[in-house]
Design a protein around this motif. Structure first.
Motif, PDB file in Angstrom:
ATOM      1  N   ARG A 159      80.896 -10.588 -36.264  1.00 54.35           N
ATOM      2  CA  ARG A 159      79.598  -9.954 -36.025  1.00 54.35           C
ATOM      3  C   ARG A 159      79.252  -9.034 -37.203  1.00 54.35           C
ATOM      4  NH1 ARG A 159      78.065 -10.232 -30.601  1.00 54.35           N
ATOM      5  NH2 ARG A 159      76.926  -8.256 -30.701  1.00 54.35           N
ATOM      6  N   TYR A 161      76.880  -6.008 -38.747  1.00 58.56           N
ATOM      7  CA  TYR A 161      76.026  -4.862 -38.441  1.00 58.56           C
ATOM      8  C   TYR A 161      75.596  -4.218 -39.761  1.00 58.56           C
ATOM      9  CZ  TYR A 161      78.269  -5.260 -33.823  1.00 58.56           C
ATOM     10  OH  TYR A 161      78.742  -5.722 -32.631  1.00 58.56           O
ATOM     11  N   TRP A 162      74.432  -3.577 -39.772  1.00 53.42           N
ATOM     12  CA  TRP A 162      74.008  -2.856 -40.970  1.00 53.42           C
ATOM     13  C   TRP A 162      73.336  -1.548 -40.585  1.00 53.42           C
ATOM     14  CZ3 TRP A 162      69.003  -2.524 -43.768  1.00 53.42           C
ATOM     15  CH2 TRP A 162      67.911  -2.796 -42.944  1.00 53.42           C
ATOM     16  N   ARG A 163      73.397  -0.599 -41.506  1.00 56.09           N
ATOM     17  CA  ARG A 163      72.718   0.683 -41.303  1.00 56.09           C
ATOM     18  C   ARG A 163      72.388   1.290 -42.654  1.00 56.09           C
ATOM     19  NH1 ARG A 163      76.066   5.815 -40.804  1.00 56.09           N
ATOM     20  NH2 ARG A 163      78.117   5.353 -41.689  1.00 56.09           N
ATOM     21  N   GLU A 177      73.730   1.830 -36.481  1.00 52.67           N
ATOM     22  CA  GLU A 177      74.068   0.438 -36.729  1.00 52.67           C
ATOM     23  C   GLU A 177      73.126  -0.501 -35.973  1.00 52.67           C
ATOM     24  OE1 GLU A 177      78.902   0.664 -37.533  1.00 52.67           O
ATOM     25  OE2 GLU A 177      78.111  -0.273 -35.715  1.00 52.67           O
ATOM     26  N   THR A 178      72.733  -1.563 -36.647  1.00 53.46           N
ATOM     27  CA  THR A 178      71.891  -2.588 -36.039  1.00 53.46           C
ATOM     28  C   THR A 178      72.567  -3.942 -36.214  1.00 53.46           C
ATOM     29  OG1 THR A 178      69.874  -1.346 -36.554  1.00 53.46           O
ATOM     30  CG2 THR A 178      69.625  -3.690 -36.052  1.00 53.46           C
ATOM     31  N   TYR A 179      72.635  -4.689 -35.119  1.00 50.79           N
ATOM     32  CA  TYR A 179      73.279  -6.001 -35.170  1.00 50.79           C
ATOM     33  C   TYR A 179      72.362  -7.011 -35.858  1.00 50.79           C
ATOM     34  CZ  TYR A 179      75.050 -10.517 -33.521  1.00 50.79           C
ATOM     35  OH  TYR A 179      75.504 -11.805 -33.450  1.00 50.79           O
TER      36      TYR A 179
END
Length: 248
Positions: A159, A161-163, A177-179
Motif C-alpha cells: 500500500r 501513502y503520501w503526505r 497521510e493519504t492512501y
C-alpha cells in the motif's frame, strides 16, 4: 597513391563531421504569441528577439521541463511550462502564449514584476510568487506541468501513502497521510499543493510510505522543486520481512 590517401582522408573527415551533426541535432519547437513581436526566453535565456519563432532545442534540454517566456512592452510577461515526450518532440510542437495588455497606470509596476527573480532567474518576480489556489485553479505554470509518478516494490501489492512536509507551514501546510493505491504505481499527474509557488517549492517535500503486512514500513522523501525540474518522482522499495520473536 598519395591522391587516393588524401581522398580517403577527406571522405572520412566529411563523414565524421556529418555524423557529429546528426548526433548533435535536437528538436525544433515553434513559439507563437498573441500579439506577435514578443521576445522569447527559454529557462531565463533570450532565444529569439521576436515571435513567431522556431527555437532549436538540444536533446538534453528537451528531455526536461522547459519554461518558455514571452515579454513585450505594454504587456504582462507570460510563462508557459512544458514537458514533451520524444514522440511529441519529433512532431515539432508549438507553444502558444496569449499576452495580456498591462494597464497604463500599472505599467511601471508590471515591468518591475517582470524582472527575473533574485532567487531563480528562470522565472520572473511575479511568477515566483504565484500560488496554487483552489479558488483560482489551473492558473500557475506548476499546475500545468505533468509529472511522472512511478513506484514499485518487491514484493508487490504494498500500500502506498503520501503526505506533504513543509518547511514553510505559513505558506504550504503539512498534510496527513493519504492512501494512493498499491504497488506498482505508474501514472502522470500534476502537483496540486495549495499555497505552493515555484519559489517556495524547494522548501516542500513529498513523503512516500510503502506498507505491507508482514514487512517493515519504508519511507522515502522527494523535494518538490527537484521533481518539477526532472518531471518525475519515482522510487523502488525493497521490503524487509519483520522479525518474528520466538515465543518464551
Amino acid at each position: 597513391m598519395l591522391k587516393v590517401f588524401v581522398r580517403c582522408l577527406t571522405a572520412l573527415i566529411l563523414f565524421a563531421s556529418g555524423t557529429s551533426a546528426v548526433m548533435a541535432k535536437g528538436y525544433d519547437i515553434a513559439v507563437q504569441s498573441d500579439p506577435e513581436d514578443a521576445e522569447v526566453y527559454l529557462n531565463g535565456n533570450l532565444v529569439s528577439p521576436t515571435t513567431p519563432a522556431i527555437i532549436q532545442i538540444d536533446k538534453k534540454t528537451a528531455s526536461k521541463t522547459m519554461i518558455f517566456q514571452c515579454r513585450k512592452d505594454g504587456y504582462e510577461t507570460k510563462s508557459v511550462m512544458v514537458a514533451y515526450n520524444k514522440k511529441q518532440l519529433k512532431a515539432n510542437p508549438t507553444v502558444y502564449v496569449k499576452l495580456k495588455k498591462a494597464a497604463s497606470e500599472d505599467l511601471t509596476q508590471t515591468q518591475a514584476q517582470n524582472r527575473p527573480s533574485a532567487t531563480d532567474p528562470t522565472v520572473t518576480i511575479a511568477e515566483a510568487s504565484q500560488r496554487v489556489d483552489r479558488h483560482n485553479a489551473g492558473t500557475t505554470a506548476m499546475e500545468q506541468a505533468i509529472i511522472r509518478w512511478y513506484f514499485d516494490s518487491d514484493p508487490r501489492g504494498a500500500r502506498i501513502y503520501w503526505r506533504i512536509i513543509s518547511s514553510v507551514p505559513a505558506e504550504v501546510k503539512n498534510t496527513n497521510e493519504t492512501y494512493l493505491t498499491t504497488t506498482p504505481l505508474e501514472e502522470t499527474r500534476s502537483f496540486n499543493i495549495h499555497g505552493l509557488t515555484y519559489d517556495n517549492s524547494r522548501d516542500v517535500t513529498v513523503e512516500i510510505k510503502v506498507s505491507k503486512r508482514g514487512y517493515e514500513d519504508q519511507v522515502k522523501r522527494f523535494n518538490v522543486r527537484q521533481a518539477l525540474d526532472q518531471q518525475e518522482i519515482s522510487g523502488f522499495f525493497e521490503l524487509v520481512e519483520k522479525e518474528v520473536l520466538p515465543e518464551e
